[in-house]
Write a protein that holds these residues in place. Structure first.
Motif, PDB file in Angstrom:
ATOM      1  N   TYR A  44      -2.606 -13.774 -12.707  1.00 14.83           N
ATOM      2  CA  TYR A  44      -2.448 -12.354 -12.392  1.00 14.83           C
ATOM      3  C   TYR A  44      -1.765 -12.181 -11.040  1.00 14.83           C
ATOM      4  O   TYR A  44      -0.859 -11.359 -10.869  1.00 14.83           O
ATOM      5  CB  TYR A  44      -3.840 -11.713 -12.380  1.00 14.83           C
ATOM      6  N   ASN A  45      -2.169 -13.020 -10.104  1.00 10.76           N
ATOM      7  CA  ASN A  45      -1.656 -12.876  -8.754  1.00 10.76           C
ATOM      8  C   ASN A  45      -0.305 -13.539  -8.538  1.00 10.76           C
ATOM      9  O   ASN A  45       0.423 -13.176  -7.610  1.00 10.76           O
ATOM     10  CB  ASN A  45      -2.691 -13.418  -7.770  1.00 10.76           C
ATOM     11  N   VAL A  46       0.057 -14.518  -9.393  1.00 11.79           N
ATOM     12  CA  VAL A  46       1.418 -15.049  -9.348  1.00 11.79           C
ATOM     13  C   VAL A  46       2.409 -13.916  -9.604  1.00 11.79           C
ATOM     14  O   VAL A  46       3.418 -13.763  -8.909  1.00 11.79           O
ATOM     15  CB  VAL A  46       1.615 -16.174 -10.387  1.00 11.79           C
ATOM     16  N   MET A  47       2.109 -13.101 -10.595  1.00 14.54           N
ATOM     17  CA  MET A  47       2.996 -11.981 -10.918  1.00 14.54           C
ATOM     18  C   MET A  47       2.985 -10.931  -9.814  1.00 14.54           C
ATOM     19  O   MET A  47       4.021 -10.340  -9.502  1.00 14.54           O
ATOM     20  CB  MET A  47       2.581 -11.353 -12.254  1.00 14.54           C
ATOM     21  N   GLN A  48       1.825 -10.711  -9.213  1.00 13.58           N
ATOM     22  CA  GLN A  48       1.759  -9.782  -8.084  1.00 13.58           C
ATOM     23  C   GLN A  48       2.598 -10.279  -6.911  1.00 13.58           C
ATOM     24  O   GLN A  48       3.300  -9.503  -6.260  1.00 13.58           O
ATOM     25  CB  GLN A  48       0.299  -9.610  -7.639  1.00 13.58           C
ATOM     26  N   LEU A  49       2.529 -11.589  -6.661  1.00 17.64           N
ATOM     27  CA  LEU A  49       3.325 -12.188  -5.591  1.00 17.64           C
ATOM     28  C   LEU A  49       4.814 -11.959  -5.828  1.00 17.64           C
ATOM     29  O   LEU A  49       5.559 -11.591  -4.914  1.00 17.64           O
ATOM     30  CB  LEU A  49       3.042 -13.691  -5.528  1.00 17.64           C
ATOM     31  N   LEU A  50       5.266 -12.159  -7.060  1.00 15.27           N
ATOM     32  CA  LEU A  50       6.689 -12.062  -7.371  1.00 15.27           C
ATOM     33  C   LEU A  50       7.178 -10.621  -7.420  1.00 15.27           C
ATOM     34  O   LEU A  50       8.297 -10.320  -6.989  1.00 15.27           O
ATOM     35  CB  LEU A  50       6.982 -12.748  -8.713  1.00 15.27           C
ATOM     36  N   PHE A  51       6.342  -9.716  -7.933  1.00 10.59           N
ATOM     37  CA  PHE A  51       6.834  -8.372  -8.225  1.00 10.59           C
ATOM     38  C   PHE A  51       6.473  -7.319  -7.184  1.00 10.59           C
ATOM     39  O   PHE A  51       7.145  -6.284  -7.117  1.00 10.59           O
ATOM     40  CB  PHE A  51       6.345  -7.925  -9.617  1.00 10.59           C
ATOM     41  N   ALA A  52       5.432  -7.537  -6.362  1.00  8.99           N
ATOM     42  CA  ALA A  52       5.082  -6.524  -5.357  1.00  8.99           C
ATOM     43  C   ALA A  52       6.235  -6.236  -4.399  1.00  8.99           C
ATOM     44  O   ALA A  52       6.510  -5.067  -4.111  1.00  8.99           O
ATOM     45  CB  ALA A  52       3.825  -6.935  -4.593  1.00  8.99           C
ATOM     46  N   PRO A  53       6.942  -7.250  -3.879  1.00  3.67           N
ATOM     47  CA  PRO A  53       8.085  -6.931  -3.007  1.00  3.67           C
ATOM     48  C   PRO A  53       9.201  -6.189  -3.745  1.00  3.67           C
ATOM     49  O   PRO A  53       9.869  -5.336  -3.157  1.00  3.67           O
ATOM     50  CB  PRO A  53       8.569  -8.311  -2.532  1.00  3.67           C
ATOM     51  N   ILE A  54       9.399  -6.517  -5.013  1.00  8.84           N
ATOM     52  CA  ILE A  54      10.433  -5.833  -5.804  1.00  8.84           C
ATOM     53  C   ILE A  54      10.081  -4.366  -5.973  1.00  8.84           C
ATOM     54  O   ILE A  54      10.901  -3.468  -5.743  1.00  8.84           O
ATOM     55  CB  ILE A  54      10.597  -6.512  -7.176  1.00  8.84           C
ATOM     56  N   TRP A  55       8.830  -4.105  -6.377  1.00  8.73           N
ATOM     57  CA  TRP A  55       8.405  -2.711  -6.549  1.00  8.73           C
ATOM     58  C   TRP A  55       8.386  -1.986  -5.201  1.00  8.73           C
ATOM     59  O   TRP A  55       8.723  -0.798  -5.123  1.00  8.73           O
ATOM     60  CB  TRP A  55       7.013  -2.642  -7.176  1.00  8.73           C
ATOM     61  N   GLY A  56       7.985  -2.700  -4.129  1.00  5.03           N
ATOM     62  CA  GLY A  56       7.962  -2.076  -2.811  1.00  5.03           C
ATOM     63  C   GLY A  56       9.342  -1.651  -2.349  1.00  5.03           C
ATOM     64  O   GLY A  56       9.541  -0.534  -1.855  1.00  5.03           O
ATOM     65  N   ALA A  57      10.332  -2.542  -2.519  1.00  6.57           N
ATOM     66  CA  ALA A  57      11.704  -2.196  -2.155  1.00  6.57           C
ATOM     67  C   ALA A  57      12.223  -1.046  -3.012  1.00  6.57           C
ATOM     68  O   ALA A  57      12.938  -0.161  -2.523  1.00  6.57           O
ATOM     69  CB  ALA A  57      12.608  -3.423  -2.304  1.00  6.57           C
ATOM     70  N   LEU A  58      11.843  -1.046  -4.298  1.00 11.29           N
ATOM     71  CA  LEU A  58      12.274   0.044  -5.176  1.00 11.29           C
ATOM     72  C   LEU A  58      11.653   1.364  -4.751  1.00 11.29           C
ATOM     73  O   LEU A  58      12.309   2.419  -4.816  1.00 11.29           O
ATOM     74  CB  LEU A  58      11.895  -0.289  -6.623  1.00 11.29           C
ATOM     75  N   SER A  59      10.397   1.328  -4.277  1.00 13.64           N
ATOM     76  CA  SER A  59       9.756   2.568  -3.826  1.00 13.64           C
ATOM     77  C   SER A  59      10.426   3.110  -2.569  1.00 13.64           C
ATOM     78  O   SER A  59      10.414   4.316  -2.321  1.00 13.64           O
ATOM     79  CB  SER A  59       8.265   2.345  -3.575  1.00 13.64           C
ATOM     80  N   ASP A  60      11.023   2.219  -1.746  1.00 12.58           N
ATOM     81  CA  ASP A  60      11.805   2.677  -0.590  1.00 12.58           C
ATOM     82  C   ASP A  60      13.072   3.407  -1.035  1.00 12.58           C
ATOM     83  O   ASP A  60      13.619   4.227  -0.293  1.00 12.58           O
ATOM     84  CB  ASP A  60      12.203   1.493   0.296  1.00 12.58           C
ATOM     85  N   ARG A  61      13.525   3.127  -2.243  1.00 11.69           N
ATOM     86  CA  ARG A  61      14.768   3.732  -2.745  1.00 11.69           C
ATOM     87  C   ARG A  61      14.529   4.995  -3.567  1.00 11.69           C
ATOM     88  O   ARG A  61      15.275   5.962  -3.445  1.00 11.69           O
ATOM     89  CB  ARG A  61      15.540   2.720  -3.599  1.00 11.69           C
TER      90      ARG A  61
END
Length: 388
Positions: A48-65
């Motif tokens: 569960y947390n492997v996916m969180q590690l990979l995708f949290a920065p992606i979603w975070g950067a997308l939320s900045d946009r």
């Protein structure tokens, strides 16, 4: 403006983690019931947390946009679906697949709530804001594990269905009641300021703080993975007993974060409050092997409740105050460190537990001592606050 956001963000954090908290006492027993070993249970937590590690920065950067609200909505809807699917799984392979999918989609939710707090609260009030959100999370661990323990006699699937229902309710609240916190003119698609990526964030001047967040997550997730098995195998405590223990821990955590963090930071400063939190964690880890009754174990967990309130709120506030990057990227990086700890912690905890039952707790205590020494000798090298 913050008065408009804070009650909603508190409620969203509470309901989001309530669904997660409901399954904490159940997941190890559910997996063990279908024949999973302690290491395989660790893999379930870690995947569960492997996916969180990979995708949290992606979603975070997308939320900045594109803004915060779309990402939180997406994350909670996905959380709901995957937890319901997990509840109907009857093989280890299905469980693993649904945990992986759940990690991907839910990585968009809570880190974006953290970014919202950073959007709304000025630097000097951010620890208090993070504390209130943390209180919502703390209260979820008051009621969540207790609810999970109460529901478990009706079947291991029932708590997962309840978690999915709570997540869907939260999704509806977000959809219809939560306003956007990031104006269009401040998004990275509209300005060249505050662009960055997770690597420039993690390996920059705040690497010490990110390291602390990782180690705390690593040690505590090792405890989460093995504590239920530990108290069951050694003392015969059930998932219902564990639910009550987490009830005590959650009450303490919510009280510290919701009622004390703002006052403690104002009186002592964030570095000293963070130091106290690390010390409480260390004491808690070293005390677990010495505790043998329900109340001594419950009171030991309360040390983690208090320490968690101090570490999470002040650590997150110190990072978001000093970052030179977008708050979405920064919150994603914080979540990545938390997730990386939750990847490696359950694997290490499950493996060490199979060799020596008290091992995960002793290792956790040693790590807290190391982090405490590093922080006290190096925190003065952190950059100044990036905003007034």
């Amino acid at each position: 403006m913050k008065k408009k956001y804070l009650p909603l963000l508190f409620l969203i954090a509470f309901l989001t983690m309530l669904g997660f908290g409901i399954i904490i006492p159940i997941l190890p027993y559910f997996a063990e019931n279908i024949g999973a070993s302690s290491l395989q249970i660790g893999i379930l937590f870690a995947s569960y947390n492997v996916m969180q590690l990979l995708f949290a920065p992606i979603w975070g950067a997308l939320s900045d946009r594109i803004g915060r609200k779309p990402l939180i909505s997406f994350g909670l809807f996905g959380f709901s679906i995957t937890f319901i699917l997990f509840g109907i799984a009857d093989t280890y392979t299905e469980m693993l697949a649904y945990r992986i999918l759940g990690g991907i989609v839910s990585a968009a939710a809570l880190p974006t709530v953290t970014a919202m707090v950073a959007d709304v609260f000025p630097s000097d009030e951010r620890a208090k804001g993070m504390g209130v959100i943390g209180a919502g999370i703390g209260l979820s661990f008051v009621f969540g594990p207790a609810i999970g323990g109460f529901l478990s006699p009706y079947g291991f699937s029932v708590p997962f269905f309840a978690s999915g229902g709570v997540a869907f309710l939260t999704f509806l609240i977000i959809l219809f009641a939560l306003p956007e916190s990031l104006p269009k003119e401040k998004r990275t698609g509209q300005t060249r300021e505050k662009k960055g990526n997770v690597f420039s964030v993690l390996f920059g001047p705040l690497s010490l703080m990110y390291g602390i967040m990782f180690v705390v997550s690593f040690a505590f997730s090792g405890l989460e993975t093995t504590f239920a098995l530990y108290i069951n195998h050694l003392y015969g405590f059930t998932s219902k007993d564990l639910g009550y223990m987490f009830l005590v821990m959650g009450i303490i955590s919510a009280f510290v974060q919701g009622g004390l963090i703002g006052r403690l930071v104002k009186r002592l400063g964030e570095p000293l409050v963070l130091t106290i939190g690390l010390a409480l964690y260390g004491i808690g880890f070293f005390t677990i092997p010495l505790a043998a009754s329900f109340w001594t174990l419950a009171l030991t967990l309360s040390l983690f409740g208090a320490g968690q309130g101090m570490i999470r709120a002040t650590g997150t506030a110190m990072i978001t105050q000093r970052t030179s990057q977008g708050q979405g990227v920064t919150s994603g990086a914080i979540s990545s460190m938390d997730s990386l700890g939750r990847i490696l912690g359950p694997l290490a905890g499950g493996a060490v537990y199979g060799w020596f039952a008290s091992g995960p707790f002793i290792i956790g205590g040693v790590l807290m001592v190391i982090m405490l020494v590093l922080f006290r000798t190096r925190y003065h090298r952190l950059p100044e606050r990036a905003e007034a």
